[in-house]
Design an enzyme around this catalytic site. Structure first.
Site, PDB file in Angstrom:
ATOM      1  N   TYR A   1       0.843  -1.204   0.000  1.00  0.00           N
ATOM      2  CA  TYR A   1       0.000   0.000   0.000  1.00  0.00           C
ATOM      3  C   TYR A   1       0.880   1.257   0.000  1.00  0.00           C
ATOM      4  CZ  TYR A   1      -2.611   3.799   2.175  1.00  0.00           C
ATOM      5  OH  TYR A   1      -3.148   5.028   2.473  1.00  0.00           O
TER       6      TYR A   1
ATOM      7  N   GLY B   1       3.267  -6.120   8.030  1.00  0.00           N
ATOM      8  CA  GLY B   1       3.352  -4.828   7.345  1.00  0.00           C
ATOM      9  C   GLY B   1       3.215  -3.627   8.263  1.00  0.00           C
TER      10      GLY B   1
HETATM   11  N1  LIG Z   1      -8.109   6.568   6.422  1.00  0.00           N
HETATM   12  C1  LIG Z   1      -6.834   6.867   6.744  1.00  0.00           C
HETATM   13  O1  LIG Z   1      -6.433   6.833   7.912  1.00  0.00           O
HETATM   14  C2  LIG Z   1      -5.859   7.237   5.631  1.00  0.00           C
HETATM   15  C3  LIG Z   1      -4.534   7.502   5.991  1.00  0.00           C
HETATM   16  C4  LIG Z   1      -3.624   7.834   4.990  1.00  0.00           C
HETATM   17  C5  LIG Z   1      -4.033   7.976   3.681  1.00  0.00           C
HETATM   18  N2  LIG Z   1      -5.326   7.726   3.347  1.00  0.00           N
HETATM   19  C6  LIG Z   1      -5.725   7.880   1.948  1.00  0.00           C
HETATM   20  O2  LIG Z   1      -6.855   8.727   1.873  1.00  0.00           O
HETATM   21  C7  LIG Z   1      -7.684   8.361   0.776  1.00  0.00           C
HETATM   22  C8  LIG Z   1      -9.110   8.174   1.248  1.00  0.00           C
HETATM   23  O3  LIG Z   1      -9.152   7.193   2.269  1.00  0.00           O
HETATM   24  P1  LIG Z   1     -10.537   6.757   2.930  1.00  0.00           P
HETATM   25  O4  LIG Z   1     -10.229   6.233   4.280  1.00  0.00           O
HETATM   26  O5  LIG Z   1     -11.521   7.844   2.763  1.00  0.00           O
HETATM   27  O6  LIG Z   1     -10.920   5.534   2.001  1.00  0.00           O
HETATM   28  P2  LIG Z   1     -12.348   5.094   1.427  1.00  0.00           P
HETATM   29  O7  LIG Z   1     -12.207   3.705   0.969  1.00  0.00           O
HETATM   30  O8  LIG Z   1     -13.424   5.410   2.403  1.00  0.00           O
HETATM   31  O9  LIG Z   1     -12.540   6.067   0.181  1.00  0.00           O
HETATM   32  C9  LIG Z   1     -11.975   5.830  -1.074  1.00  0.00           C
HETATM   33  C10 LIG Z   1     -13.055   6.085  -2.098  1.00  0.00           C
HETATM   34  O10 LIG Z   1     -12.495   5.916  -3.409  1.00  0.00           O
HETATM   35  C11 LIG Z   1     -13.360   5.097  -4.193  1.00  0.00           C
HETATM   36  N3  LIG Z   1     -12.475   4.406  -5.155  1.00  0.00           N
HETATM   37  C12 LIG Z   1     -11.477   3.530  -4.881  1.00  0.00           C
HETATM   38  N4  LIG Z   1     -10.849   3.189  -6.016  1.00  0.00           N
HETATM   39  C13 LIG Z   1     -11.465   3.864  -7.023  1.00  0.00           C
HETATM   40  C14 LIG Z   1     -11.251   3.949  -8.424  1.00  0.00           C
HETATM   41  N5  LIG Z   1     -10.286   3.257  -9.035  1.00  0.00           N
HETATM   42  N6  LIG Z   1     -12.050   4.763  -9.145  1.00  0.00           N
HETATM   43  C15 LIG Z   1     -13.050   5.475  -8.561  1.00  0.00           C
HETATM   44  N7  LIG Z   1     -13.282   5.457  -7.241  1.00  0.00           N
HETATM   45  C16 LIG Z   1     -12.491   4.654  -6.482  1.00  0.00           C
HETATM   46  C17 LIG Z   1     -14.070   4.183  -3.220  1.00  0.00           C
HETATM   47  O11 LIG Z   1     -15.323   3.750  -3.694  1.00  0.00           O
HETATM   48  C18 LIG Z   1     -14.230   5.109  -2.003  1.00  0.00           C
HETATM   49  O12 LIG Z   1     -15.434   5.842  -2.047  1.00  0.00           O
HETATM   50  C19 LIG Z   1      -7.054   7.095   0.183  1.00  0.00           C
HETATM   51  O13 LIG Z   1      -6.282   7.481  -0.932  1.00  0.00           O
HETATM   52  C20 LIG Z   1      -6.164   6.593   1.302  1.00  0.00           C
HETATM   53  O14 LIG Z   1      -5.077   5.860   0.797  1.00  0.00           O
HETATM   54  C21 LIG Z   1      -6.246   7.345   4.290  1.00  0.00           C
HETATM   55  O1  LIG Z   2      -8.786  -4.642  14.834  1.00  0.00           O
HETATM   56  C1  LIG Z   2      -7.696  -4.019  14.901  1.00  0.00           C
HETATM   57  C2  LIG Z   2      -7.373  -2.977  13.988  1.00  0.00           C
HETATM   58  C3  LIG Z   2      -6.131  -2.362  14.106  1.00  0.00           C
HETATM   59  N1  LIG Z   2      -5.269  -2.733  15.064  1.00  0.00           N
HETATM   60  C4  LIG Z   2      -3.964  -2.055  15.179  1.00  0.00           C
HETATM   61  O2  LIG Z   2      -4.191  -0.660  15.310  1.00  0.00           O
HETATM   62  C5  LIG Z   2      -3.123   0.078  14.708  1.00  0.00           C
HETATM   63  C6  LIG Z   2      -3.699   1.059  13.703  1.00  0.00           C
HETATM   64  O3  LIG Z   2      -4.250   0.307  12.635  1.00  0.00           O
HETATM   65  P1  LIG Z   2      -5.239   0.922  11.530  1.00  0.00           P
HETATM   66  O4  LIG Z   2      -6.306   1.711  12.219  1.00  0.00           O
HETATM   67  O5  LIG Z   2      -5.633  -0.175  10.625  1.00  0.00           O
HETATM   68  O6  LIG Z   2      -4.334   1.987  10.797  1.00  0.00           O
HETATM   69  P2  LIG Z   2      -2.899   1.820  10.086  1.00  0.00           P
HETATM   70  O7  LIG Z   2      -2.609   0.433   9.696  1.00  0.00           O
HETATM   71  O8  LIG Z   2      -1.918   2.529  10.982  1.00  0.00           O
HETATM   72  O9  LIG Z   2      -3.116   2.610   8.736  1.00  0.00           O
HETATM   73  C7  LIG Z   2      -3.818   3.864   8.685  1.00  0.00           C
HETATM   74  O10 LIG Z   2      -2.900   4.897   8.846  1.00  0.00           O
HETATM   75  C8  LIG Z   2      -1.877   4.922   7.866  1.00  0.00           C
HETATM   76  C9  LIG Z   2      -0.967   6.074   8.161  1.00  0.00           C
HETATM   77  O11 LIG Z   2      -0.386   5.972   9.428  1.00  0.00           O
HETATM   78  C10 LIG Z   2      -2.533   5.077   6.506  1.00  0.00           C
HETATM   79  O12 LIG Z   2      -1.558   5.041   5.535  1.00  0.00           O
HETATM   80  C11 LIG Z   2      -3.540   3.989   6.226  1.00  0.00           C
HETATM   81  O13 LIG Z   2      -4.231   4.275   5.025  1.00  0.00           O
HETATM   82  C12 LIG Z   2      -4.535   3.944   7.336  1.00  0.00           C
HETATM   83  O14 LIG Z   2      -5.379   2.816   7.163  1.00  0.00           O
HETATM   84  C13 LIG Z   2      -2.187  -0.971  14.088  1.00  0.00           C
HETATM   85  O15 LIG Z   2      -1.172  -1.277  15.002  1.00  0.00           O
HETATM   86  C14 LIG Z   2      -3.094  -2.202  13.943  1.00  0.00           C
HETATM   87  O16 LIG Z   2      -2.391  -3.413  13.955  1.00  0.00           O
HETATM   88  C15 LIG Z   2      -5.581  -3.724  15.980  1.00  0.00           C
HETATM   89  O17 LIG Z   2      -4.789  -4.063  16.859  1.00  0.00           O
HETATM   90  N2  LIG Z   2      -6.790  -4.355  15.856  1.00  0.00           N
END
Ligand SMILES: NC(=O)c1ccc[n+]([C@@H]2O[C@H](COP(=O)([O-])OP(=O)(O)OC[C@H]3O[C@@H](n4cnc5c(N)ncnc54)[C@H](O)[C@@H]3O)[C@@H](O)[C@H]2O)c1
Ligand SMILES: O=c1ccn([C@@H]2O[C@H](COP(=O)(O)OP(=O)(O)O[C@H]3O[C@H](CO)[C@@H](O)[C@H](O)[C@H]3O)[C@@H](O)[C@H]2O)c(=O)[nH]1
Length: 329
Positions: free
Chosen positions: A140, A283
């Site tokens: 990722y 990971g």
């Molecule tokens: N949630 C976090 O903590 C986090 C942290 C770091 C980065 N990000 C990044 O932020 C962005 C949004 O994350 P999120 O948590 O809102 O995810 P999410 O899955 O809720 O939103 C992603 C959206 O993109 C759409 N999508 C995915 N692939 C697509 C494609 N090929 N074409 C059109 N639509 C597509 C999905 O339907 C969804 O609505 C992502 O790029 C993710 O990598 C999220």
């Molecule tokens: O049921 C669960 C879910 C998560 N975790 C732990 O909680 C921590 C946070 O996990 P998670 O909430 O899945 O977030 P990350 O794996 O840290 O990843 C998030 O945060 C990253 C940036 O730090 C972004 O890149 C990713 O998109 C986003 O999913 C990690 O140690 C996980 O192993 C648990 O122990 N149990």
């Protein structure tokens, strides 16, 4: 002129659409609804389709007069990316390239890109600064880093200006609780814990209790989704003012262990949150904490919701009001 938000029906994208609409912007959304929800959209013109399909994307760019793109559409689960890396390279890299090519073709000059702390891998030191080594420990993070690299070269060749915003762990919901996080399946720590509090899961599996951290569990830096979105609007302004492409970390600069998050959630929800210790999730880096000083200094970004209990309470408000998330859609 419209702002195009890809992934606008997703968790973070829907908050961005809501903020842009509040700011009076004209908004178009591209989302294939593979993970998102129509009901998460407070407005804007939705085009349902895949960013990776050039023909579809061209049609959108022909219909809309797009001044800038905010690109959220991607897959983003660290664990899943370890099992099926090809899915991540297809959806994040190939689809990202399709968007970049279309922007170049239609001469759309500005892109705000959702990058991630996962591009750093195991950090060299804490807090992480933007110039630190980027060596992802999962596909990722690698897929996002490849897009950052593609953008750098396309800026040099075509003048495509971008901000790569490297988010740390995003949580919380819109202030009135009307939109929030509804991933299916849910794998993120805070919403999973809240599902336990709601009685939708019996217990939390805690992945790894033998990390080299203060209590053996992973440490993460949590940022409220509304603060995160503020930075996107500031990044757009920064680009429109003619500034050079740049990367910015977005976090609070404070690390919380998984156990500390569970404890905070117990306080916020009043639920005991039973926990089972489970093996490490492949990971996962041990500790990720941001320095966001650059975003504060250059973008004049200032996060407003920095307390972890406040962030969890905000997520809880959405979860409690929407026990079935967005329901069936
Ligand atoms: N949630 C976090 O903590 C986090 C942290 C770091 C980065 N990000 C990044 O932020 C962005 C949004 O994350 P999120 O948590 O809102 O995810 P999410 O899955 O809720 O939103 C992603 C959206 O993109 C759409 N999508 C995915 N692939 C697509 C494609 N090929 N074409 C059109 N639509 C597509 C999905 O339907 C969804 O609505 C992502 O790029 C993710 O990598 C999220
Ligand atoms: O049921 C669960 C879910 C998560 N975790 C732990 O909680 C921590 C946070 O996990 P998670 O909430 O899945 O977030 P990350 O794996 O840290 O990843 C998030 O945060 C990253 C940036 O730090 C972004 O890149 C990713 O998109 C986003 O999913 C990690 O140690 C996980 O192993 C648990 O122990 N149990």
């Amino acid at each position: 002129m419209a702002i195009l938000v890809t992934g606008g029906a997703g968790y973070i994208g829907s908050h961005c659409v809501a903020s842009l609409l509040e700011a009076g912007a004209d908004v178009a959304v591209v989302d294939d609804l593979s993970k998102g929800h129509r009901a998460a959209l407070k407005g804007g013109r939705l085009y349902v389709g895949n960013v990776g399909e050039r023909t579809f994307l061209r049609e959108v760019f022909q219909k809309e007069s797009i001044e800038a793109v905010i690109h959220f559409a991607a897959y983003s689960l660290v664990g899943e990316s370890m099992d099926v890396p090809e899915r991540y390279f297809r959806n994040n890299v190939t689809a990202g390239l399709s968007l970049i090519e279309t922007m170049i073709e239609f001469q759309v000059p500005y892109l705000v890109f959702s990058s991630t702390a996962a591009t750093y891998g195991e950090p060299e030191h804490i807090p992480i600064v933007e110039t630190d080594r980027q060596l992802p420990t999962n596909p990722y993070g690698e897929s996002k880093l490849i897009v950052e690299h593609m953008l750098r070269w396309c800026d040099q060749a075509h003048g495509l200006k971008f901000c790569a915003l490297r988010y740390f762990n995003v949580a919380g919901a819109w202030h009135d609780g009307s939109i929030g996080e509804d991933h299916r399946p849910e794998t993120h720590l805070i919403p999973v814990i809240l599902q336990v509090a709601q009685g939708k899961r019996e217990r939390l599996s805690l992945y790894g209790a033998d990390y080299p951290t203060r209590d053996g569990t992973c440490v993460r830096d949590y940022i409220h989704v509304e603060d995160l979105i503020d930075a996107h609007l500031l990044a757009l302004d920064y680009l429109k003012q003619g500034n050079p492409s740049a990367a910015f970390n977005l976090g609070n600069g404070q690390g919380f262990s998984n156990r500390e998050i569970i404890e905070a959630a117990r306080k916020v929800t009043g639920h005991p949150i039973p926990v089972t210790e489970a093996p490490r999730r492949p990971g996962d880096p041990a500790t990720l904490i941001a320095s966001s000083r650059k975003a504060m200094e250059v973008l004049r970004w200032q996060p407003k919701h920095t307390g972890v209990e406040e962030i969890i309470a905000s997520a809880w408000k959405w979860h409690a009001a929407h026990p079935n998330g967005y329901g069936e859609d």
